[in-house]
Enzyme design. Structure first.
Site, PDB file in Angstrom:
ATOM      1  N   ASP A 128      60.565 -64.955 -46.497  1.00 36.35           N
ATOM      2  CA  ASP A 128      59.996 -66.288 -46.503  1.00 36.35           C
ATOM      3  C   ASP A 128      61.017 -66.870 -46.605  1.00 36.35           C
ATOM      4  O   ASP A 128      60.025 -68.176 -46.263  1.00 36.35           O
ATOM      5  CB  ASP A 128      60.552 -65.477 -47.989  1.00 36.35           C
ATOM      6  CG  ASP A 128      59.788 -64.338 -48.710  1.00 36.35           C
ATOM      7  OD1 ASP A 128      58.921 -63.808 -48.286  1.00 36.35           O
ATOM      8  OD2 ASP A 128      60.521 -62.840 -49.314  1.00 36.35           O
TER       9      ASP A 128
ATOM     10  N   HIS B  40      61.023 -60.122 -52.655  1.00 35.57           N
ATOM     11  CA  HIS B  40      60.086 -60.126 -51.474  1.00 35.57           C
ATOM     12  C   HIS B  40      58.391 -59.628 -52.019  1.00 35.57           C
ATOM     13  O   HIS B  40      58.398 -58.534 -51.389  1.00 35.57           O
ATOM     14  CB  HIS B  40      60.735 -59.427 -50.205  1.00 35.57           C
ATOM     15  CG  HIS B  40      59.589 -59.508 -48.908  1.00 35.57           C
ATOM     16  ND1 HIS B  40      59.083 -60.613 -48.610  1.00 35.57           N
ATOM     17  CD2 HIS B  40      58.785 -58.725 -48.591  1.00 35.57           C
ATOM     18  CE1 HIS B  40      58.435 -60.494 -47.707  1.00 35.57           C
ATOM     19  NE2 HIS B  40      57.556 -59.299 -47.407  1.00 35.57           N
TER      20      HIS B  40
HETATM   21  N1  LIG Z   1      60.047 -57.466 -45.175  1.00 35.87           N
HETATM   22  C1  LIG Z   1      59.165 -58.720 -44.567  1.00 35.87           C
HETATM   23  O1  LIG Z   1      59.495 -59.684 -45.126  1.00 35.87           O
HETATM   24  C2  LIG Z   1      57.710 -57.303 -44.168  1.00 35.87           C
HETATM   25  C3  LIG Z   1      57.340 -58.595 -43.243  1.00 35.87           C
HETATM   26  C4  LIG Z   1      56.136 -57.380 -43.027  1.00 35.87           C
HETATM   27  C5  LIG Z   1      55.937 -56.515 -42.848  1.00 35.87           C
HETATM   28  N2  LIG Z   1      56.809 -55.720 -43.785  1.00 35.87           N
HETATM   29  C6  LIG Z   1      56.684 -54.209 -43.538  1.00 35.87           C
HETATM   30  O2  LIG Z   1      57.054 -53.605 -42.280  1.00 35.87           O
HETATM   31  C7  LIG Z   1      57.020 -51.664 -42.425  1.00 35.87           C
HETATM   32  C8  LIG Z   1      56.089 -51.780 -41.122  1.00 35.87           C
HETATM   33  O3  LIG Z   1      54.889 -52.908 -40.739  1.00 35.87           O
HETATM   34  P1  LIG Z   1      54.295 -52.411 -39.619  1.00 35.87           P
HETATM   35  O4  LIG Z   1      53.140 -53.728 -39.590  1.00 35.87           O
HETATM   36  O5  LIG Z   1      55.402 -52.567 -38.228  1.00 35.87           O
HETATM   37  O6  LIG Z   1      53.592 -51.325 -39.156  1.00 35.87           O
HETATM   38  P2  LIG Z   1      53.263 -50.319 -38.567  1.00 35.87           P
HETATM   39  O7  LIG Z   1      51.791 -49.539 -38.441  1.00 35.87           O
HETATM   40  O8  LIG Z   1      52.207 -51.401 -36.937  1.00 35.87           O
HETATM   41  O9  LIG Z   1      54.414 -49.580 -37.728  1.00 35.87           O
HETATM   42  C9  LIG Z   1      55.455 -48.735 -38.539  1.00 35.87           C
HETATM   43  C10 LIG Z   1      56.067 -48.309 -37.775  1.00 35.87           C
HETATM   44  O10 LIG Z   1      56.203 -46.906 -38.494  1.00 35.87           O
HETATM   45  C11 LIG Z   1      56.054 -45.691 -37.728  1.00 35.87           C
HETATM   46  N3  LIG Z   1      56.722 -44.893 -38.632  1.00 35.87           N
HETATM   47  C12 LIG Z   1      56.005 -43.730 -39.749  1.00 35.87           C
HETATM   48  N4  LIG Z   1      56.732 -43.023 -39.970  1.00 35.87           N
HETATM   49  C13 LIG Z   1      57.795 -43.494 -39.202  1.00 35.87           C
HETATM   50  C14 LIG Z   1      59.113 -42.272 -39.683  1.00 35.87           C
HETATM   51  N5  LIG Z   1      59.307 -41.425 -40.766  1.00 35.87           N
HETATM   52  N6  LIG Z   1      60.594 -42.289 -38.868  1.00 35.87           N
HETATM   53  C15 LIG Z   1      60.575 -43.222 -37.715  1.00 35.87           C
HETATM   54  N7  LIG Z   1      59.640 -44.221 -37.849  1.00 35.87           N
HETATM   55  C16 LIG Z   1      58.209 -44.097 -38.740  1.00 35.87           C
HETATM   56  C17 LIG Z   1      55.219 -45.807 -37.237  1.00 35.87           C
HETATM   57  O11 LIG Z   1      54.781 -44.232 -36.402  1.00 35.87           O
HETATM   58  C18 LIG Z   1      54.873 -46.939 -36.571  1.00 35.87           C
HETATM   59  O12 LIG Z   1      55.019 -46.690 -35.444  1.00 35.87           O
HETATM   60  C19 LIG Z   1      55.770 -52.433 -43.377  1.00 35.87           C
HETATM   61  O13 LIG Z   1      55.799 -51.838 -44.855  1.00 35.87           O
HETATM   62  C20 LIG Z   1      55.362 -53.633 -43.803  1.00 35.87           C
HETATM   63  O14 LIG Z   1      54.701 -53.924 -45.164  1.00 35.87           O
HETATM   64  C21 LIG Z   1      57.636 -56.423 -44.130  1.00 35.87           C
HETATM   65  O1  LIG Z   2      52.425 -58.850 -46.821  1.00 36.78           O
HETATM   66  C1  LIG Z   2      52.884 -58.039 -46.422  1.00 36.78           C
HETATM   67  O2  LIG Z   2      52.841 -56.844 -47.080  1.00 36.78           O
HETATM   68  C2  LIG Z   2      54.282 -58.117 -44.959  1.00 36.78           C
HETATM   69  C3  LIG Z   2      55.065 -58.927 -45.792  1.00 36.78           C
HETATM   70  O3  LIG Z   2      55.915 -58.109 -46.807  1.00 36.78           O
HETATM   71  C4  LIG Z   2      55.460 -60.960 -45.340  1.00 36.78           C
HETATM   72  O4  LIG Z   2      55.493 -61.218 -46.491  1.00 36.78           O
HETATM   73  O5  LIG Z   2      54.039 -60.593 -44.521  1.00 36.78           O
END
Ligand SMILES: NC(=O)c1ccc[n+]([C@@H]2O[C@H](COP(=O)([O-])OP(=O)(O)OC[C@H]3O[C@@H](n4cnc5c(N)ncnc54)[C@H](O)[C@@H]3O)[C@@H](O)[C@H]2O)c1
Ligand SMILES: O=C(O)C[C@H](O)C(=O)O
Length: 339
Positions: free
Chosen positions: A173, A200
């Site tokens: 953010d 967030h």
């Molecule tokens: N905090 C933030 O600002 C922010 C920003 C972007 C995304 N996110 C979040 O991060 C998360 C991941 O996003 P992504 O794009 O990498 O998704 P993705 O699907 O590309 O990757 C997620 C990974 O988690 C793994 N996984 C699933 N269950 C699991 C378990 N029990 N143990 C270990 N690994 C496991 C999957 O195999 C996969 O490789 C989402 O929930 C997304 O919303 C948060």
């Molecule tokens: O928007 C989302 O779901 C992923 C993440 O929290 C973001 O802010 O990009």
């Protein structure tokens, strides 16, 4: 059978074995995912990491083998659930970063991810409480406003909760806010340092543009505030069903992890990052966790900065954020407390 055994033996293999005592073991859980892979790449560049431990339910042996050819000094190991893979990944960890979980598709809110991600985060937190109870836990998996309370309750149940060592990663953010303001004000991103508080998701993301030292028109404030609050939606829409922010999140996650490493391993002073932590700021309103700027120290949270002076518009944003956050936090907490 052969394939399983082969994967297990590769999974347990550790690569490039040079280590330094003044460095940390860092685990990435969800390391084969959209965030996990670039985040692991960025962390492989850190001289403050001695062992980069990569865990996912699939594909970590390949990711670990690939990263291990980079000639930075950390050891890399890849783990899958077979053969106590999670225990091996976590034992001895100083920092655990959790991007494991499903991302949004267009039309979804972060809260829509709760049903899937709450149990993923609960199970990983349970393993952390058992195998590395003193590690700093950095939660990226959404909905952060609820997954952080889930980790807290799991650690409380296990009798090992230390609020100074649990962080919701809200760095993206402030990264976005800095970038968007720099574009509008035509300044460098170093000249656009924006405080963002709250949580967030949507209205819980509260940018304090009045504290930036720049002046804005009313239209600019409204447009920038909306863009910072809903920047995640821009990426979800553009990715058109294939996921949400991964590369900018990896950048933001690496920034936060590196700041924590500087404060904990390198003993650097005055390291300040925004993060969603257990906080007294709105505790009276029933909001146990709140993001503000936080000074990081050898034991994690050193000092939670106050919100500071806000204008009437920003006070309105805070007033909208607080009840929403309260509900998100209660939902995460109830997931563990009633279980
Ligand atoms: N905090 C933030 O600002 C922010 C920003 C972007 C995304 N996110 C979040 O991060 C998360 C991941 O996003 P992504 O794009 O990498 O998704 P993705 O699907 O590309 O990757 C997620 C990974 O988690 C793994 N996984 C699933 N269950 C699991 C378990 N029990 N143990 C270990 N690994 C496991 C999957 O195999 C996969 O490789 C989402 O929930 C997304 O919303 C948060
Ligand atoms: O928007 C989302 O779901 C992923 C993440 O929290 C973001 O802010 O990009």
């Amino acid at each position: 059978m052969f394939a399983t055994r082969q994967i297990s033996s590769i999974a347990k293999r550790a690569f490039s074995t040079s280590t330094s005592s003044n460095a940390a073991k860092v685990a990435v859980l969800g390391a084969a995912g959209g965030i996990g892979q670039p985040l692991s790449l960025l962390l492989k560049q850190s001289s403050l990491i001695s062992h980069l431990s990569l865990y996912d339910i699939v594909n970590t042996p390949g990711v670990a083998a690939d990263l291990s050819h980079i000639n930075s000094n950390s050891k890399v190991s890849g783990h899958v659930p077979d053969n106590n893979g999670l225990k091996e990944a976590l034992t001895g960890c100083d920092i655990v970063v959790i991007p494991a979980g499903v991302p949004r598709k267009p039309g979804m809110t972060r809260d829509d991810l709760f049903n899937t991600n709450a149990s993923i985060v609960r199970d990983l937190a349970t393993a952390c409480a058992e195998h590395c109870p003193k590690a700093h836990i950095l939660v990226i998996a959404n909905p952060v406003n609820s997954t952080v309370p889930i980790v807290a309750e799991v650690f409380k149940k296990a009798g090992v909760f230390d609020p100074k060592r649990l962080f919701g990663v809200t760095t993206l953010d402030v990264v976005r806010a800095s970038r968007f303001v720099s574009e509008v004000k035509k300044v460098t991103t170093e000249e656009a340092k924006i405080t963002v508080i709250g949580g967030h998701s949507g209205v819980t993301i509260v940018p304090l543009l009045s504290q930036s030292g720049h002046s804005f028109t009313e239209e600019e404030v409204k447009a920038l505030t909306h863009r910072i609050q809903f920047g995640g939606d821009e990426v979800v829409k553009a990715k058109n069903g294939t996921g949400s922010a991964t590369l900018s999140m990896a950048f933001a996650g690496a920034r936060f992890t590196n700041s924590l490493l500087e404060a904990t391993v390198a003993g650097k002073k005055n390291v300040v990052e925004p993060t969603f932590v257990k906080s007294e700021i709105f505790a009276k309103e029933g909001v146990e966790f709140f993001a503000t700027n936080v000074e990081l120290g050898p034991n994690g949270v050193e000092k939670i900065h106050p919100i500071g002076q806000v204008n009437a518009y920003e006070q309105g944003l805070i007033d909208a954020a607080v009840p929403e956050l309260k509900g998100n936090i209660a939902k995460g907490k109830a997931f563990i407390v009633k279980a």
